[in-house]
Write a protein that holds these residues in place. Sequence first.
Motif, PDB file in Angstrom:
ATOM      1  N   SER A 113      -0.706   8.557  -3.550  1.00  0.00           N
ATOM      2  CA  SER A 113       0.020   9.719  -4.068  1.00  0.00           C
ATOM      3  C   SER A 113       0.966   9.304  -5.190  1.00  0.00           C
ATOM      4  N   ALA A 114       0.517   8.370  -6.021  1.00  0.00           N
ATOM      5  CA  ALA A 114       1.358   7.845  -7.104  1.00  0.00           C
ATOM      6  C   ALA A 114       1.833   8.939  -8.056  1.00  0.00           C
ATOM      7  N   ASP A 115       1.050   9.995  -8.225  1.00  0.00           N
ATOM      8  CA  ASP A 115       1.430  11.074  -9.135  1.00  0.00           C
ATOM      9  C   ASP A 115       2.702  11.787  -8.678  1.00  0.00           C
ATOM     10  N   ASP A 116       3.019  11.653  -7.385  1.00  0.00           N
ATOM     11  CA  ASP A 116       4.203  12.315  -6.848  1.00  0.00           C
ATOM     12  C   ASP A 116       5.433  11.404  -6.888  1.00  0.00           C
ATOM     13  N   VAL A 117       5.271  10.171  -7.355  1.00  0.00           N
ATOM     14  CA  VAL A 117       6.384   9.219  -7.426  1.00  0.00           C
ATOM     15  C   VAL A 117       6.888   9.166  -8.862  1.00  0.00           C
ATOM     16  N   THR A 118       8.142   9.537  -9.073  1.00  0.00           N
ATOM     17  CA  THR A 118       8.728   9.574 -10.416  1.00  0.00           C
ATOM     18  C   THR A 118       9.452   8.280 -10.763  1.00  0.00           C
ATOM     19  N   LEU A 119      10.144   7.708  -9.803  1.00  0.00           N
ATOM     20  CA  LEU A 119      10.941   6.509 -10.039  1.00  0.00           C
ATOM     21  C   LEU A 119      10.040   5.345 -10.446  1.00  0.00           C
ATOM     22  N   GLU A 120      10.415   4.636 -11.501  1.00  0.00           N
ATOM     23  CA  GLU A 120       9.613   3.515 -12.012  1.00  0.00           C
ATOM     24  C   GLU A 120      10.114   2.157 -11.541  1.00  0.00           C
ATOM     25  N   LYS A 121      11.418   2.051 -11.262  1.00  0.00           N
ATOM     26  CA  LYS A 121      11.977   0.739 -10.962  1.00  0.00           C
ATOM     27  C   LYS A 121      13.243   0.865 -10.118  1.00  0.00           C
ATOM     28  N   ILE A 122      13.391  -0.034  -9.155  1.00  0.00           N
ATOM     29  CA  ILE A 122      14.598  -0.110  -8.330  1.00  0.00           C
ATOM     30  C   ILE A 122      15.065  -1.561  -8.348  1.00  0.00           C
ATOM     31  N   THR A 123      16.284  -1.791  -8.766  1.00  0.00           N
ATOM     32  CA  THR A 123      16.854  -3.133  -8.764  1.00  0.00           C
ATOM     33  C   THR A 123      17.973  -3.176  -7.730  1.00  0.00           C
ATOM     34  N   VAL A 124      17.875  -4.114  -6.797  1.00  0.00           N
ATOM     35  CA  VAL A 124      18.837  -4.217  -5.708  1.00  0.00           C
ATOM     36  C   VAL A 124      19.572  -5.549  -5.781  1.00  0.00           C
TER      37      VAL A 124
ATOM     38  N   ASN B 233       0.828  -1.211   0.000  1.00  0.00           N
ATOM     39  CA  ASN B 233       0.000   0.000   0.000  1.00  0.00           C
ATOM     40  C   ASN B 233       0.860   1.257   0.000  1.00  0.00           C
ATOM     41  N   GLY B 234       2.167   1.074  -0.301  1.00  0.00           N
ATOM     42  CA  GLY B 234       3.094   2.196  -0.293  1.00  0.00           C
ATOM     43  C   GLY B 234       3.455   2.667  -1.686  1.00  0.00           C
ATOM     44  N   PRO B 235       4.499   3.494  -1.804  1.00  0.00           N
ATOM     45  CA  PRO B 235       4.885   4.070  -3.097  1.00  0.00           C
ATOM     46  C   PRO B 235       5.335   3.028  -4.119  1.00  0.00           C
ATOM     47  N   PHE B 236       5.876   1.895  -3.635  1.00  0.00           N
ATOM     48  CA  PHE B 236       6.377   0.859  -4.531  1.00  0.00           C
ATOM     49  C   PHE B 236       5.798  -0.500  -4.133  1.00  0.00           C
TER      50      PHE B 236
ATOM     51  N   GLN C 213      10.863   7.401  -2.371  1.00  0.00           N
ATOM     52  CA  GLN C 213       9.606   7.960  -2.843  1.00  0.00           C
ATOM     53  C   GLN C 213       9.778   9.229  -3.677  1.00  0.00           C
ATOM     54  N   TRP C 214      10.798  10.031  -3.352  1.00  0.00           N
ATOM     55  CA  TRP C 214      10.973  11.323  -4.027  1.00  0.00           C
ATOM     56  C   TRP C 214      12.168  11.337  -4.986  1.00  0.00           C
ATOM     57  N   VAL C 215      12.733  10.177  -5.261  1.00  0.00           N
ATOM     58  CA  VAL C 215      13.908  10.114  -6.138  1.00  0.00           C
ATOM     59  C   VAL C 215      13.525  10.412  -7.579  1.00  0.00           C
ATOM     60  N   LYS C 216      14.352  11.211  -8.230  1.00  0.00           N
ATOM     61  CA  LYS C 216      14.221  11.480  -9.665  1.00  0.00           C
ATOM     62  C   LYS C 216      15.589  11.260 -10.302  1.00  0.00           C
ATOM     63  N   ILE C 217      15.613  10.556 -11.423  1.00  0.00           N
ATOM     64  CA  ILE C 217      16.851  10.389 -12.174  1.00  0.00           C
ATOM     65  C   ILE C 217      16.898  11.496 -13.224  1.00  0.00           C
TER      66      ILE C 217
ATOM     67  N   GLY D 245      24.038  12.208 -10.090  1.00  0.00           N
ATOM     68  CA  GLY D 245      22.695  12.578 -10.316  1.00  0.00           C
ATOM     69  C   GLY D 245      21.384  12.072  -9.863  1.00  0.00           C
ATOM     70  N   VAL D 246      21.281  11.363  -8.687  1.00  0.00           N
ATOM     71  CA  VAL D 246      19.933  11.069  -8.171  1.00  0.00           C
ATOM     72  C   VAL D 246      19.521  12.224  -7.297  1.00  0.00           C
ATOM     73  N   LYS D 247      18.322  12.746  -7.520  1.00  0.00           N
ATOM     74  CA  LYS D 247      17.780  13.817  -6.680  1.00  0.00           C
ATOM     75  C   LYS D 247      16.731  13.234  -5.751  1.00  0.00           C
ATOM     76  N   GLY D 248      16.639  13.786  -4.549  1.00  0.00           N
ATOM     77  CA  GLY D 248      15.527  13.475  -3.665  1.00  0.00           C
ATOM     78  C   GLY D 248      15.651  12.228  -2.833  1.00  0.00           C
ATOM     79  N   LEU D 249      16.843  11.634  -2.741  1.00  0.00           N
ATOM     80  CA  LEU D 249      17.013  10.477  -1.869  1.00  0.00           C
ATOM     81  C   LEU D 249      16.954  10.927  -0.417  1.00  0.00           C
ATOM     82  N   ALA D 250      16.024  10.374   0.346  1.00  0.00           N
ATOM     83  CA  ALA D 250      15.899  10.719   1.766  1.00  0.00           C
ATOM     84  C   ALA D 250      16.705   9.718   2.585  1.00  0.00           C
ATOM     85  N   ILE D 251      17.609  10.230   3.428  1.00  0.00           N
ATOM     86  CA  ILE D 251      18.432   9.406   4.306  1.00  0.00           C
ATOM     87  C   ILE D 251      18.000   9.713   5.729  1.00  0.00           C
TER      88      ILE D 251
END
Length: 569
Positions: free
Chosen positions: A259-270, A233-236, A561-565, A545-551
């Motif tokens: 608030s999906a409209d506020d999430v820019t990142l489409e995919k995270i591979t770890v 039920n979260g951003p991802f 949630q706020w990361v933009k590439i 260049g990653v913007k918006g990473l919250a630490i």
Amino acid sequence: MKKSKFSFLLILTLVFSLILSACNSGDDNAGDKEPADKDDATGEEVANVPQELNMLDSSEIPTMDSVLAEGSTSFTYINNVGEGLYRLDQDHKPVPALAEGEPEISEDQKVYTFKLRDSKWSNGEPVTAHDFVFAWRRAIDPATASPYGPYMMGGKIKGAAEITEAGAAKKEYNVEDLGVKAIDDKTLEVTLEKPVVYWEDLFAFPTFYPQNEKFVTEKGDAFASNAENLLYNGPFKMEKWEGTDATEWVLVKNPDYHSADDVTLEKITVNVVKDSNSAVNAFEAGETDMTGLLSSDIVPSYEGDERMLTWMEPVVFWIKMNQKNEALANVNIRKAIAMGFNKEDLAKSILNNGSIAANFFVPKDFVTGPNGEDFREKHGDLIVFNAEEAKKHWETGLKELGVDKLEIRYLGGDTEAAKKTDAYIKNQLETNLPGLTVKLESVPFAVRLERDNAMDYDLQFAGWGPDYGNALSFTDLWITDGGSNRMGYSNSKYDELIKAAQGELATDPEKNWEAQQEAERIMLEEDAGLAPVYQRSANILLNPGVKGLAIYNYGPDYNFQWVKITEAE
């Protein structure tokens, strides 16, 4: 689960000012792209840059069940695929998430009534107040054996401590006695044991996330065993995760997030890489955008490199001493071990990454008191390296035990950095305490958690990052039979001071502060209940260049949630 307020803001400034290039820079047609669109808020070019982040982690995910999670790795990914009443924002402040605005609070500050916003699970079902009730009751139920439920709820949520105590005594209990109630689908009532000044932090923590009862019940033992047996039920949401042994997992944007409209990142591979050298090689080869924490041998080579982010975390590492072991129940043996290794040398020569020696368990630059001073100002260093004094305590302890030598098991980690630290401490203790043999046992993080819960160790190298912004996140760890104690430490005076800080002194900042400082002094200076080692400095590599990473200082390590590439310069 981690730095001072100043350091946190500095890191955010650095992260937000950097520009991260997308990993697939080998596109032969890259030069033929049309001009990228601009992000409305920042003017950065983002539209034609793939919104995909590749990153490394140093350990597998021990669990994705919010009720059973107890480590920062689990909390980080649970936080990114889930959400509770509150969420930490980009400025590290708890803000309403599933809660619709602020709650109605009773005059005695014990009853909170939350209205829930419209939101839904990834299977399309609505998130309701009943989902919170189910999850919280499951977390406090002794039959669940949640490591964090009793710890986070005991003494805070009404009825929690009594349920835990009854379960421990094998007496009857009723989870419906917990102070949480669904008034209707959209109204949740929470009753506290006493006023809690950090309640917003508390309700932002993953242990307090909701769970869908029907889904959890239908899945049974398979629940949270892999990506297909989870709801989000979260951003991802997890697109790929094969379970606790998985060394790769994939998160994708959750289109059903409110608030999906506020999430820019489409995919995270770890991917899991435990060796820092391998992680750095992958970073330099363009195979990953973000590393896990770097080991000490790597850090000096990146001094002054804008791609390395560094911050002092409010995370303290220590050696836990299991007092079920007869030798470690002896205060002189504990003092000998706590004083018997050179932690200054460890921090400077072995770690060599900005970490500092810890002679305390409440970290520096974490919280300030009513007088504006840091928690460390009053007592400073409480237990320091002193080989001569350590040897005296050791010899006294051996005489009291009627032996002339000891063999003690030491439970440590399986990463390269952990093995170096553990080998150093073993050498120091065996050198400075004649007759001591330290038997190293290096295990994965998930195994260490299991053995910690079972108290299956003698000495254990462990660490703690705060769960909320109050010194109690450290001081209440060591109350007798506390949910996170798990080393048999007990001191009635310590218990009295901390219970007062949690209770009648909760709304008296000055006396609350003094009680917690005195408790820490007793635990370390008088009892040597713990052997502090160091306060960690964190260092990671981040591509331009990653913007918006919250630490974060506490709870999850990162929020994506706020990361933009953005377009590479």
